[in-house]
Enzyme design. Structure first.
Site, mmCIF file in Angstrom:
data_model
loop_
_atom_site.group_PDB
_atom_site.id
_atom_site.type_symbol
_atom_site.label_atom_id
_atom_site.label_comp_id
_atom_site.label_asym_id
_atom_site.label_seq_id
_atom_site.Cartn_x
_atom_site.Cartn_y
_atom_site.Cartn_z
ATOM 1 N N GLU A 73 2.433 -7.579 6.555
ATOM 2 C CA GLU A 73 2.889 -8.742 5.797
ATOM 3 C C GLU A 73 3.568 -8.266 4.504
ATOM 4 O O GLU A 73 3.366 -7.129 4.061
ATOM 5 C CB GLU A 73 1.706 -9.662 5.465
ATOM 6 C CG GLU A 73 1.030 -10.211 6.721
ATOM 7 C CD GLU A 73 -0.091 -11.218 6.460
ATOM 8 O OE1 GLU A 73 -0.147 -12.210 7.185
ATOM 9 O OE2 GLU A 73 -0.914 -11.003 5.555
ATOM 10 N N ASP A 87 -0.440 -15.420 -2.229
ATOM 11 C CA ASP A 87 0.564 -14.407 -2.601
ATOM 12 C C ASP A 87 1.511 -14.786 -3.755
ATOM 13 O O ASP A 87 1.977 -15.922 -3.822
ATOM 14 C CB ASP A 87 1.516 -14.130 -1.433
ATOM 15 C CG ASP A 87 0.841 -13.971 -0.104
ATOM 16 O OD1 ASP A 87 -0.386 -13.976 -0.046
ATOM 17 O OD2 ASP A 87 1.569 -13.858 0.881
#
Ligand code: FRU
Length: 439
Positions: A205, A29
């Protein structure tokens, strides 16, 4: 933690030219996207010791144009007990935290401290007074702890409605985003929770809550809430959906509970937006990958890349406020990166073929009977990628329409309906060799 090096090596020609990759090793990420003193900072989930997920730390790079990146040393390293999971960064201009000064404000990272044994996640702080080069972990960490196993991915920004810092953070297993407020980044009070229990299959998330002007009108602000879900994405595996609504300083109220997908491709996950970007720009960056196979794709010597950054806006189309993504204007300076095609619909499928020098051909097409725009990347899936057809609902109403395509090594990103639809996908090919024909 020790992880084996990858046994598979991707050809060097697959390394993207302008999409961000770490110099070496595993990346997932984007974290801590912040603009400060003329530079876009990217931090990212990074394994300093290998090309598999593990030892999670924050890598770091900066850029003045979002295209050319200067790689910097690991910013926040994992410790013997904790990994540094995803989070965000702010510049504390008013020195609310006391970590810096008004003359030299601190950059503060708000991240998830993840116990290596997987039993506990809580939110912690680290700060830097040298533009993100060196970091000190706050001595009283964690600053937000619900004694939960899963509680992560804080996105903090200065909220002008609240005149305070507001954090969006997820309880992944409860399909819930919690909003907290703070005046000093150290003590946090719960404002509200937003959940959508029946909405999606996967865990939630990487949330991001941010305002955008509708049709460029600064008096008409709507709030967008991004939430990544895994698995359960619209085209399989990881995906990101979002809600459009209002923020009153306490609660996010979605206009409706329709599931809107940010991307109909296989490879755009955990994306968030830059804070403090100049001229009110709202720029988005996603991890161009899918947890379904991220650990399988070849590495050489990096594993993982980001999407092309996109500028976001809200435009009213057919009375509906619609999120628009445009590849950042900076990529216009790269020859061949952004190509535009006009598709003239017929009674059967029509669109584009892209062939590489190995005579493999992928298809970007419009299917008038199913009313979808689709990408069939199957012939270019030799690199551990799942071969599949990725499609998005789209009705061209029998009129010619434009497709914008961003090609970089190892990827294709497709934008239609003026950027209301995107399909982002990895390819085991180098599109510098791809030539397009219409059909
Ligand atoms: C999303 C994610 C986050 C987590 C990070 C760990 O891809 O699972 O929820 O913080 O990756 O690397």
């Amino acid at each position: 933690m020790e992880f084996p090096a990858s046994s598979k090596l991707a050809p060097k020609s697959l390394r993207p030219v302008f999409r961000f990759t770490p110099e070496t090793n595993w990346m997932n990420d984007p974290n801590g996207l912040i603009y400060y003193k003329g530079k876009y900072h990217i931090f990212f989930q990074y394994n300093p010791e290998g090309d598999q997920w593990g030892n999670m730390s924050w890598g770091h790079a900066t850029s003045t144009d979002l295209i050319n990146w200067q790689h910097l040393p690991v910013a926040i390293p994992y410790s013997a007990t904790h990994g540094i999971f995803s989070g965000s960064a702010v510049v504390d201009y008013f020195n609310t935290s006391g970590f810096g000064s008004l003359e030299n404000p601190a950059m503060v990272a708000i991240y998830t401290d993840h116990n290596h044994d997987g039993t506990h996640q809580a939110q912690s702080l680290a700060y830097s007074v040298d533009e993100g080069l060196t970091w000190t972990k706050y001595e009283n960490n964690p600053v937000l702890d619900l004694a939960m196993k899963d509680f992560r991915d804080p996105k903090v920004s200065w909220n002008t409605t609240n005149e305070a810092w507001v954090m969006s953070v997820v309880k992944p297993q409860e399909f819930s985003v919690c909003f907290y407020q703070s005046h000093d980044l150290k003590s946090w009070t719960l404002l509200s929770e937003f959940s959508n229990i029946n909405g999606t299959d996967g865990v939630w998330e990487c949330p991001d809550l941010f305002p955008l002007a509708v049709d460029g009108d600064p008096t008409n602000i709507k709030w967008v809430l991004f939430i990544s879900v895994n698995p359960g994405g619209v085209t399989g595996g990881s995906g990101t959906h979002y809600f459009i609504g209002d923020w009153d300083g306490k609660e996010f109220t979605a206009d409706d509970r329709t599931t809107r997908w940010l991307d109909y491709g296989r490879d755009n996950y955990a994306g968030v937006t830059w804070s403090d970007a100049p001229n009110g720009r709202r720029v988005y960056l996603g991890w161009m990958n899918n947890w379904e196979y991220a650990k399988e794709i070849s590495a050489n010597p990096y594993r993982g890349s980001m999407t092309t950054p996109r500028e976001l806006s809200l435009i009213t189309i057919d009375n509906k406020v619609t999120l628009i993504q445009k590849p950042i204007k900076e990529i216009a300076s790269i020859p061949g990166a952004l190509q535009k095609f006009t598709v003239i619909p017929t009674s059967t499928k029509s669109g584009l073929h892209f062939s590489d020098k190995e005579q493999r051909t992928i298809e970007v097409g419009y299917d008038p009977s199913a009313k979808v725009i689709y990408l069939d990347r199957t012939p270019m899936c030799s690199d551990g990628l799942a071969g599949d057809i990725q499609s998005a609902p789209f009705d061209c109403k029998n009129k010619p329409f434009e497709i914008e395509v961003v090609l970089d090594n190892g990827s294709i990103e497709i934008f239609v309906a003026g950027g209301a639809i995107s399909i982002s996908s990895l390819l085991a090919s180098s599109p510098s060799h791809l030539s397009a024909t219409t059909f």
